[in-house]
Design a protein around this motif. Structure first.
Motif, mmCIF file in Angstrom:
data_model
loop_
_atom_site.group_PDB
_atom_site.id
_atom_site.type_symbol
_atom_site.label_atom_id
_atom_site.label_comp_id
_atom_site.label_asym_id
_atom_site.label_seq_id
_atom_site.Cartn_x
_atom_site.Cartn_y
_atom_site.Cartn_z
ATOM 1 N N ALA A 1 -4.245 20.363 -14.729
ATOM 2 C CA ALA A 1 -3.849 19.955 -13.381
ATOM 3 C C ALA A 1 -4.985 19.197 -12.690
ATOM 4 O O ALA A 1 -4.733 18.183 -12.019
ATOM 5 C CB ALA A 1 -3.443 21.163 -12.551
ATOM 6 N N ASP A 2 -6.218 19.661 -12.854
ATOM 7 C CA ASP A 2 -7.361 18.953 -12.263
ATOM 8 C C ASP A 2 -7.513 17.558 -12.867
ATOM 9 O O ASP A 2 -7.782 16.590 -12.151
ATOM 10 C CB ASP A 2 -8.645 19.757 -12.453
ATOM 11 N N ALA A 3 -7.341 17.448 -14.187
ATOM 12 C CA ALA A 3 -7.462 16.142 -14.846
ATOM 13 C C ALA A 3 -6.365 15.183 -14.371
ATOM 14 O O ALA A 3 -6.628 14.006 -14.111
ATOM 15 C CB ALA A 3 -7.396 16.315 -16.361
ATOM 16 N N VAL A 4 -5.148 15.683 -14.235
ATOM 17 C CA VAL A 4 -4.041 14.835 -13.769
ATOM 18 C C VAL A 4 -4.273 14.416 -12.320
ATOM 19 O O VAL A 4 -4.078 13.247 -11.963
ATOM 20 C CB VAL A 4 -2.687 15.560 -13.924
ATOM 21 N N ALA A 5 -4.706 15.335 -11.466
ATOM 22 C CA ALA A 5 -4.956 14.999 -10.056
ATOM 23 C C ALA A 5 -6.067 13.957 -9.936
ATOM 24 O O ALA A 5 -5.948 13.003 -9.147
ATOM 25 C CB ALA A 5 -5.310 16.255 -9.269
ATOM 26 N N ASP A 6 -7.136 14.104 -10.723
ATOM 27 C CA ASP A 6 -8.209 13.107 -10.701
ATOM 28 C C ASP A 6 -7.706 11.742 -11.161
ATOM 29 O O ASP A 6 -8.077 10.710 -10.606
ATOM 30 C CB ASP A 6 -9.377 13.561 -11.579
ATOM 31 N N SER A 7 -6.852 11.753 -12.169
ATOM 32 C CA SER A 7 -6.283 10.504 -12.667
ATOM 33 C C SER A 7 -5.412 9.824 -11.621
ATOM 34 O O SER A 7 -5.472 8.604 -11.437
ATOM 35 C CB SER A 7 -5.464 10.790 -13.924
ATOM 36 N N ILE A 8 -4.617 10.607 -10.912
ATOM 37 C CA ILE A 8 -3.739 10.056 -9.868
ATOM 38 C C ILE A 8 -4.565 9.453 -8.736
ATOM 39 O O ILE A 8 -4.278 8.358 -8.241
ATOM 40 C CB ILE A 8 -2.809 11.155 -9.313
ATOM 41 N N VAL A 9 -5.608 10.157 -8.325
ATOM 42 C CA VAL A 9 -6.469 9.666 -7.246
ATOM 43 C C VAL A 9 -7.127 8.349 -7.645
ATOM 44 O O VAL A 9 -7.169 7.396 -6.857
ATOM 45 C CB VAL A 9 -7.523 10.741 -6.879
ATOM 46 N N ASP A 10 -7.630 8.275 -8.876
ATOM 47 C CA ASP A 10 -8.299 7.056 -9.334
ATOM 48 C C ASP A 10 -7.329 5.897 -9.538
ATOM 49 O O ASP A 10 -7.627 4.765 -9.176
ATOM 50 C CB ASP A 10 -9.045 7.327 -10.645
ATOM 51 N N GLU A 11 -6.188 6.187 -10.106
ATOM 52 C CA GLU A 11 -5.239 5.134 -10.466
ATOM 53 C C GLU A 11 -4.520 4.525 -9.265
ATOM 54 O O GLU A 11 -4.311 3.314 -9.201
ATOM 55 C CB GLU A 11 -4.206 5.695 -11.448
ATOM 56 N N LEU B 1 2.027 16.495 -13.085
ATOM 57 C CA LEU B 1 1.473 17.833 -12.844
ATOM 58 C C LEU B 1 2.437 18.917 -13.308
ATOM 59 O O LEU B 1 2.023 19.894 -13.946
ATOM 60 C CB LEU B 1 1.142 18.017 -11.364
ATOM 61 N N ALA B 2 3.707 18.759 -13.002
ATOM 62 C CA ALA B 2 4.696 19.754 -13.432
ATOM 63 C C ALA B 2 4.734 19.845 -14.953
ATOM 64 O O ALA B 2 4.745 20.943 -15.520
ATOM 65 C CB ALA B 2 6.076 19.408 -12.881
ATOM 66 N N ARG B 3 4.731 18.717 -15.606
ATOM 67 C CA ARG B 3 4.775 18.703 -17.064
ATOM 68 C C ARG B 3 3.498 19.288 -17.665
ATOM 69 O O ARG B 3 3.556 20.067 -18.625
ATOM 70 C CB ARG B 3 4.978 17.277 -17.559
ATOM 71 N N ALA B 4 2.341 18.930 -17.110
ATOM 72 C CA ALA B 4 1.070 19.418 -17.651
ATOM 73 C C ALA B 4 0.928 20.924 -17.496
ATOM 74 O O ALA B 4 0.464 21.611 -18.413
ATOM 75 C CB ALA B 4 -0.095 18.708 -16.962
ATOM 76 N N ILE B 5 1.337 21.446 -16.361
ATOM 77 C CA ILE B 5 1.221 22.887 -16.128
ATOM 78 C C ILE B 5 2.250 23.651 -16.955
ATOM 79 O O ILE B 5 1.947 24.682 -17.553
ATOM 80 C CB ILE B 5 1.362 23.204 -14.628
ATOM 81 N N ALA B 6 3.473 23.145 -17.027
ATOM 82 C CA ALA B 6 4.536 23.850 -17.738
ATOM 83 C C ALA B 6 4.301 23.900 -19.243
ATOM 84 O O ALA B 6 4.723 24.848 -19.904
ATOM 85 C CB ALA B 6 5.885 23.211 -17.449
ATOM 86 N N THR B 7 3.621 22.912 -19.792
ATOM 87 C CA THR B 7 3.399 22.887 -21.241
ATOM 88 C C THR B 7 2.064 23.483 -21.655
ATOM 89 O O THR B 7 1.772 23.541 -22.845
ATOM 90 C CB THR B 7 3.493 21.450 -21.777
ATOM 91 N N LEU C 1 0.829 -1.209 0.000
ATOM 92 C CA LEU C 1 0.000 0.000 0.000
ATOM 93 C C LEU C 1 0.863 1.258 0.000
ATOM 94 O O LEU C 1 0.610 2.201 -0.760
ATOM 95 C CB LEU C 1 -0.920 0.004 1.217
ATOM 96 N N ILE C 2 1.896 1.266 0.811
ATOM 97 C CA ILE C 2 2.793 2.423 0.877
ATOM 98 C C ILE C 2 3.529 2.592 -0.454
ATOM 99 O O ILE C 2 3.671 3.715 -0.961
ATOM 100 C CB ILE C 2 3.776 2.277 2.051
ATOM 101 N N GLN C 3 3.980 1.496 -1.047
ATOM 102 C CA GLN C 3 4.675 1.567 -2.330
ATOM 103 C C GLN C 3 3.752 2.093 -3.421
ATOM 104 O O GLN C 3 4.152 2.929 -4.230
ATOM 105 C CB GLN C 3 5.206 0.188 -2.722
ATOM 106 N N GLU C 4 2.508 1.616 -3.441
ATOM 107 C CA GLU C 4 1.552 2.078 -4.447
ATOM 108 C C GLU C 4 1.339 3.583 -4.348
ATOM 109 O O GLU C 4 1.385 4.300 -5.340
ATOM 110 C CB GLU C 4 0.221 1.355 -4.269
ATOM 111 N N GLN C 5 1.117 4.068 -3.135
ATOM 112 C CA GLN C 5 0.848 5.490 -2.978
ATOM 113 C C GLN C 5 2.100 6.338 -3.162
ATOM 114 O O GLN C 5 2.015 7.470 -3.624
ATOM 115 C CB GLN C 5 0.171 5.748 -1.643
ATOM 116 N N SER C 6 3.273 5.812 -2.842
ATOM 117 C CA SER C 6 4.494 6.588 -3.097
ATOM 118 C C SER C 6 4.749 6.704 -4.598
ATOM 119 O O SER C 6 5.195 7.752 -5.075
ATOM 120 C CB SER C 6 5.698 5.974 -2.383
ATOM 121 N N LEU C 7 4.445 5.661 -5.349
ATOM 122 C CA LEU C 7 4.535 5.766 -6.808
ATOM 123 C C LEU C 7 3.523 6.768 -7.343
ATOM 124 O O LEU C 7 3.814 7.507 -8.284
ATOM 125 C CB LEU C 7 4.316 4.391 -7.447
ATOM 126 N N GLY C 8 2.334 6.787 -6.751
ATOM 127 C CA GLY C 8 1.319 7.753 -7.171
ATOM 128 C C GLY C 8 1.729 9.189 -6.897
ATOM 129 O O GLY C 8 1.511 10.078 -7.726
#
Length: 149
Positions: A70-80, A53-59, A38-45
């Motif tokens: 940023a909202d789309a990436v955050a939602d994806s991270i939460v779901d994945e 997020l850095a890439r999406a905002i910077a580009t 569980l810790i490994q999964e969330q640390s990868l997330g």
């Protein structure tokens, strides 16, 4: 010839000892494996979230599309990765300091959360105490054409 049986009353205890010792050793090992997974999964997330997020905002071409991305990436991270949305914290800063994001600046995104250990009840906030804080940062260079198109 007569054989002396010293431990004659121990017959049949091997299965009981195996079950008892097996349970005493197996249950903590299984809990450790589940917790570390569980810790490994969330640390990868968290790490993936900071990087994407850095890439999406910077580009992004402007602030509105950066916010949407940023909202789309955050939602994806939460779901994945199964991260609790209420525990997810995203901090954005620019170097050199000033308005963020802006053309030519280096964008730094820091994502933090807490990975709660399994089977810990929420009584007396034990679930909050039995959690592991996770944090990751990523940097990306914002385009010099930011906000021009």
């Amino acid at each position: 010839m007569r054989r002396w049986r010293i431990f004659s009353d121990d017959e049949g205890t091997a299965p009981l000892e195996f079950i008892l010792a097996g349970m005493l050793l197996l249950v903590p090992i299984v809990y450790l494996i589940v917790s570390l997974g569980l810790i490994q999964e969330q640390s990868l997330g968290v790490e993936s979230g900071a990087r994407h997020l850095a890439r999406a905002i910077a580009t992004a071409p402007d602030a509105a599309s950066a916010r949407d991305r940023a909202d789309a990436v955050a939602d994806s991270i939460v779901d994945e990765y199964g991260i609790d949305r209420d525990e997810l914290d995203v901090a954005i800063s620019c170097r050199p300091a000033g308005e963020c994001p802006r053309a030519g600046a280096t964008l730094v995104v820091t994502v933090t959360t807490r990975a709660a250990l399994p089977l810990v009840p929420p009584v007396l906030q034990l679930d909050r105490l039995a959690s592991v804080p996770l944090s990751a940062s990523s940097a990306a260079k914002v385009s010099r054409l930011w906000g021009q198109g």
